[in-house]
Design an enzyme around this catalytic site. Sequence first.
Site, PDB file in Angstrom:
ATOM      1  N   SER A  29       0.839  -1.193   0.000  1.00  0.00           N
ATOM      2  CA  SER A  29       0.000   0.000   0.000  1.00  0.00           C
ATOM      3  C   SER A  29       0.876   1.246   0.000  1.00  0.00           C
ATOM      4  CB  SER A  29      -0.905   0.006   1.222  1.00  0.00           C
ATOM      5  OG  SER A  29      -0.120   0.148   2.392  1.00  0.00           O
ATOM      6  N   LYS A  30       0.207   2.376  -0.022  1.00  0.00           N
ATOM      7  CA  LYS A  30       0.933   3.656  -0.139  1.00  0.00           C
ATOM      8  C   LYS A  30       2.025   3.820   0.902  1.00  0.00           C
ATOM      9  CE  LYS A  30      -2.962   3.156  -1.087  1.00  0.00           C
ATOM     10  NZ  LYS A  30      -3.759   2.243  -0.306  1.00  0.00           N
ATOM     11  N   ARG A  31       1.780   3.283   2.073  1.00  0.00           N
ATOM     12  CA  ARG A  31       2.788   3.523   3.098  1.00  0.00           C
ATOM     13  C   ARG A  31       4.101   2.799   2.832  1.00  0.00           C
ATOM     14  NH1 ARG A  31       0.840  -1.033   5.985  1.00  0.00           N
ATOM     15  NH2 ARG A  31       2.642  -1.061   7.333  1.00  0.00           N
TER      16      ARG A  31
END
Length: 478
Positions: free
Chosen positions: A252-254
């Site tokens: 994911s984005k993180r």
Amino acid sequence: MGKRVRFAPSPTGALHIGSVRTMLYNYFLARQTNGTLILRIEDTDQERLVDGAIDSIYDGLHWVGVHWDEGPREGGPHAPYIQSERLPLYQKGAQELVDSGTAYYCFCTKERLEQMRAAQRARGEITRYDRLCRNIPPAEAAERASSEPNHVVRLKVPEEGTIAIDDLVFGHIEWPLETIEDQVLLKSDGFPTYQLAVVIDDHLMGIDPIIRGEDWLPSTPKHLLVYRAFGWDVPPHAHVPNVLGPDGKKLSKRHGATQVGEFQSEGYLPEAMVNFLALIGWSPGTEEEVFSLDDLIQKFRIDQVQKAGGKWDRDRLNYFNGLWIRKLSDDALLARLDPFLPAEWDRRLVRGVVPFIKERMTTLVEAQDLISFLFTDDIVQDPALLVPKKRERMDAITALSRVTVLLRFVDPFIATGIEQAIAAVANELGWTVRDLTIAVRAAVTGRKVGPPLYESIALLGKERALARLEAAQEKLET
RNA sequence: GGCCCGUUCGUCUAGCGGCCCAGGACACUGCCCUCUCAAGGCAGAGACCACCGGUUCGAAUCCGGUACGGGCUACCA
């Protein structure tokens, strides 16, 4: 032969790398069997729609280099390919199921459902729909449905028994029916849920096999039940393992960049991306690992797909990127580099250095920094480099001035001649070539490392090279 | 909590009962090449095949359990 497969993203954001991997597997199978690949947009959640997401999906897929046969903009025998434009189909389907008694209207409000779940949680029970509306007599339900617009349609899941699938990747999996809740099929806004829409579309579009991410595995029994309710045959399913972040969780984005567009602008090659991604979760069973899109179309086998999720490894991506950059012809690399370089930089000069930077790049963005000394005279000559370790400042001045003198007579001004001149100076002064080139490189390029020095000087041209050497001497004299 | 899935070097993986005291690749280390940095070549280190039992003459490979990890658990997909 002639498989019909589909890639069905939701337009809820930019195209995700994990989705690309799923798309690739579908693409390999379609092309390999001379089949058909369908792009279908699953936008049944109107609240999560993101503007421009479809454009982003198209851009991303085009960059990756895959193409498909039917889709929203391509059209095809099953158009439209955007679920929000197929509403009547789903509504009709839901109605059929209600009529046949395999689904029912539910009038429970969201508030009631929330309270119900809260109470279930408080009692330590599993949270799931209590089937309150399941036993409303059909006639009464139909009547209420016409007067109460805010109803949904739920699937009537059999109370007992099991349902199973033989997944092409995961094998045989069974679920006890009592663990499955009466899934909403049609929402109160008239849109289908994913569960209804996929089944109807996959059936209507003749998808075989269904290749999708592993995270769909838990909802597969719900889909199977819908197929059963319609009396349709269940096509083969193949769930492919997730692409994980370095921490083992779904990417994911993180975890940093996850969208294809980001990798494009970071200077990654689609060839590398494809090669890297294809190998997360699949291996040909041999020791080869460098594959083009065409190679993959040839070699990919769905039954060689792994069950375990694979972690995203930046180092490995970088490796493949460097490798594919090196495989490019000089002209092809020049073309790829173009968007990453200032427009005013002379492309003929760029073309000249390309062969020398090709094996020094991991990503395309690095090129600009590597060759900027050729395009700007604004370089910083570091005294610590102009005077190599264990050399005296005066000696360095002498060395640079001797190089300046000898270079002036090099004609034609090409690498071999320049090399001879520098070798001669080193010999004359008793310097190692290594030390001399450190000083000269610092003077001419302002850098400690870079493309081969002699070629760089030749590319720079005699006049500019001499000017920089003289400037360096002046700098040391003050 | 419930359901489902997974578990081979740090990472991606090969392996589908004997060829494995586990092979390749990335990353890492060293050497070679060399005007720097790379690239390339060679070498090395790195996995008690999650654990415990069982089946078998023989198990990384088959079976069971445990542990750990993950996914799902919405009128999201």
